[in-house]
Write an enzyme that holds these catalytic residues in place. Structure first.
Site, PDB file in Angstrom:
ATOM      1  N   ILE A 101       0.862  -1.055   0.052  1.00 23.39           N
ATOM      2  CA  ILE A 101       0.115   0.145  -0.010  1.00 23.39           C
ATOM      3  C   ILE A 101       0.818   1.319  -0.004  1.00 23.39           C
ATOM      4  O   ILE A 101       1.559   1.510   0.789  1.00 23.39           O
ATOM      5  CB  ILE A 101      -1.057   0.092   1.194  1.00 23.39           C
ATOM      6  CG1 ILE A 101      -1.739  -1.347   1.060  1.00 23.39           C
ATOM      7  CG2 ILE A 101      -1.811   1.156   1.115  1.00 23.39           C
ATOM      8  CD1 ILE A 101      -2.688  -1.385   0.253  1.00 23.39           C
ATOM      9  N   GLU A 102       0.891   1.976  -1.180  1.00 23.96           N
ATOM     10  CA  GLU A 102       1.544   3.131  -1.074  1.00 23.96           C
ATOM     11  C   GLU A 102       0.226   4.629  -1.158  1.00 23.96           C
ATOM     12  O   GLU A 102      -0.320   4.583  -2.252  1.00 23.96           O
ATOM     13  CB  GLU A 102       2.169   3.176  -2.385  1.00 23.96           C
ATOM     14  CG  GLU A 102       3.470   4.698  -2.179  1.00 23.96           C
ATOM     15  CD  GLU A 102       3.123   5.826  -2.847  1.00 23.96           C
ATOM     16  OE1 GLU A 102       2.723   6.719  -2.058  1.00 23.96           O
ATOM     17  OE2 GLU A 102       2.819   5.885  -4.067  1.00 23.96           O
TER      18      GLU A 102
END
Length: 495
Positions: free
Chosen positions: A242-243
């Site tokens: 997750i960015e």
């Protein structure tokens, strides 16, 4: 980053991508259903088996061929990036140059990073040969953003491919054409298989990809959407990278080169119309040099023009966020030294710089994702670090100081995944450095050796070479055997 809205649909099965500068239709793309997504994953699984069989050397050759195709088609891809995002052509070219460098690095370093190696077996494993290898996951699902529609997803795509996986790529609904064109460039280099399957559509298409049984999902987008992606992936225990967004701070110490710091603040805050997850949104400048620094920022920011130096808000609703943050900052006592509420005209937002904004203002606490910089004075660098860390986000940061030791110390004190010292966003252009955040900015890493390993599963193998005189893992073990083993442990570890 911001959530993507539904764009104008021309029918139940297709939708248009639009040029945010003019509203003109750039292209029409299918809305892929859950069945379409599962079919794409099935095709990718077959391609992944072939791709894995090529080994590191075969994959390296083909990825370097892809790099050459990207160079040859650079202007074609850049023009489409410009059409779908509105950013200037040279900014699109820069994005591609950075992406090409990452393809090159991933291709050339995968074997060394991921190839099997022998590791120490330790005292109790003296009779064992211990090896570690990294196996590809099979198919990686990549959900990409619209602000850097090639560079950002390439941090997952290139590294996943180099690690031996195939990819199913769901580009943003604002930049579907870029995703499709990117896949076609790979097809030019590797015509034997479609290693990147592209599925287009809205949130439902992305959710279907999360549930389609891929080996991992790599997502870039807002924190709120990231949580929904995690929830969908939890249904099948699909791991996620997750960015999310950031509220990145730039710290200006008293010893800093103020001209360089001002230049970095303005470029970091205004480039790509501020639509950069690691862009500069907050500046903390030591009081003793604040006036001179602010004057330099004002001079540089006033020389910029929306539509020339940077493009419009790619997502029209983002203008409302910028307007709300500017209004709140001014209402709470902030002073606009460049622009103001009148700077926001539809999707065109001119540079805005506001100083002395309360720390609980939404302009300080929430991601703006627009050409707004908040500059606040602090008594010293330690207070700047405290304020920089006083947020749920933790993506990137910048530090300007005349002392290299102070730079290292300040960087170490910052709660974030990446820091540039006497520069801004520099880490993103260095392929060997991992990229990612902490807290509300997400977890997991793209780029570098960590980025390659992110798309693999480690497998540990212990192979017995001979039988130990002390049968540690057998019911033949006696009290005398244990006495001998305890004696060895005390001799080795008890001193």
């Amino acid at each position: 980053m911001t959530s993507t809205p539904v764009v104008s649909a021309v029918g139940a099965q297709t939708f248009d991508s639009l040029d945010p500068r003019s509203g003109e239709v750039v292209g029409s793309h299918p809305v892929h259903s859950e069945a379409d997504v599962r079919a794409a994953v099935g095709r990718a699984e077959a391609a992944a088996r072939w791709w894995r069989g090529l080994g590191f050397a075969g994959r390296r050759t083909r990825l370097l061929d892809w790099k050459k195709v990207l160079v040859g088609r650079l202007d074609e891809v850049a023009r489409l990036i410009t059409a779908e995002t509105g950013k200037p052509l040279d900014d699109a070219r820069l994005e591609l140059v950075l992406a090409i460098d990452h393809v090159d690095w991933a291709a050339k370093h995968a074997a060394k990073t991921l190839g099997g190696r022998t590791v120490p077996a330790g005292m109790l494993g003296a009779n064992q040969s211990a090896t570690l290898r990294y196996a590809p996951l099979g198919v990686v699902g990549v959900i990409g953003p619209w602000n850097y529609p090639v560079f950002t997803p390439m941090g997952s795509i290139a590294y996943a491919l180099a690690a031996g996986n195939a990819v199913v790529f769901k580009p943003s609904e604002l930049t579907p054409g870029v995703g499709a064109l990117l896949a076609s460039t790979l097809r030019d280099a590797v015509p034997e298989r479609d290693l990147v399957e592209v599925v287009t559509g809205f949130g439902e298409t992305g959710a279907a990809l999360c549930r389609a049984g891929v080996g991992k999902i790599a997502f870039t987008g807002s924190t709120a959407t990231g949580k929904r992606v995690m929830a969908a992936c939890a249904e099948t225990l699909t791991p996620v990278l997750i960015e999310c967004g950031g509220k990145d701070a730039l710290i200006v110490d008293a010893s800093a080169d103020l001209e360089a710091a001002a230049d970095a603040a303005v470029w970091g805050g205004m480039a790509n119309a501020g639509q950069t997850c690691v862009g500069v949104e907050r500046v903390y400048v030591v009081e003793s040099v604040a006036e001179e620094f602010i004057a330099q920022v004002v001079a540089k920011a006033r020389g910029l023009k929306a539509g020339t130096d940077f493009g419009p808000m790619t997502m029209a609703s983002q203008s409302d966020v910028v307007r709300r943050h500017v209004a709140d900052a001014l209402a709470r006592g902030g002073h606009a030294v460049v622009g103001g509420e009148d700077s926001i005209r539809g999707t065109t937002v001119e540079p805005v710089v506001i100083v002395d904004v309360p720390e609980d203002s939404s302009a300080v606490t929430e991601e703006t994702f627009g050409p707004l910089i908040v500059v606040n004075r602090v008594p010293d660098a330690a207070e700047a670090v405290r304020r920089a860390n006083a947020t749920g986000y933790g993506l990137g940061a910048s530090v300007f100081t005349g002392s290299s030791s102070d730079g290292e110390s300040l960087a170490e004190s910052l709660r974030c995944g990446m820091v540039s010292v006497n520069g801004v966003i520099s880490f993103a252009g260095i392929p060997s450095l991992p990229f990612g955040g902490v807290g509300d900015s997400g977890f997991g890493r793209i780029h570098g050796e960590d980025g390659l390993r992110e798309f693999t599963r480690p497998q540990a193998v212990a192979r017995q070479r001979f039988t130990l005189p002390v049968p540690v893992t057998s019911f033949r073990r006696t009290a005398k055997h244990m006495q001998t083993m305890i004696g060895l442990v005390k001799a080795r570890h008890g001193r």
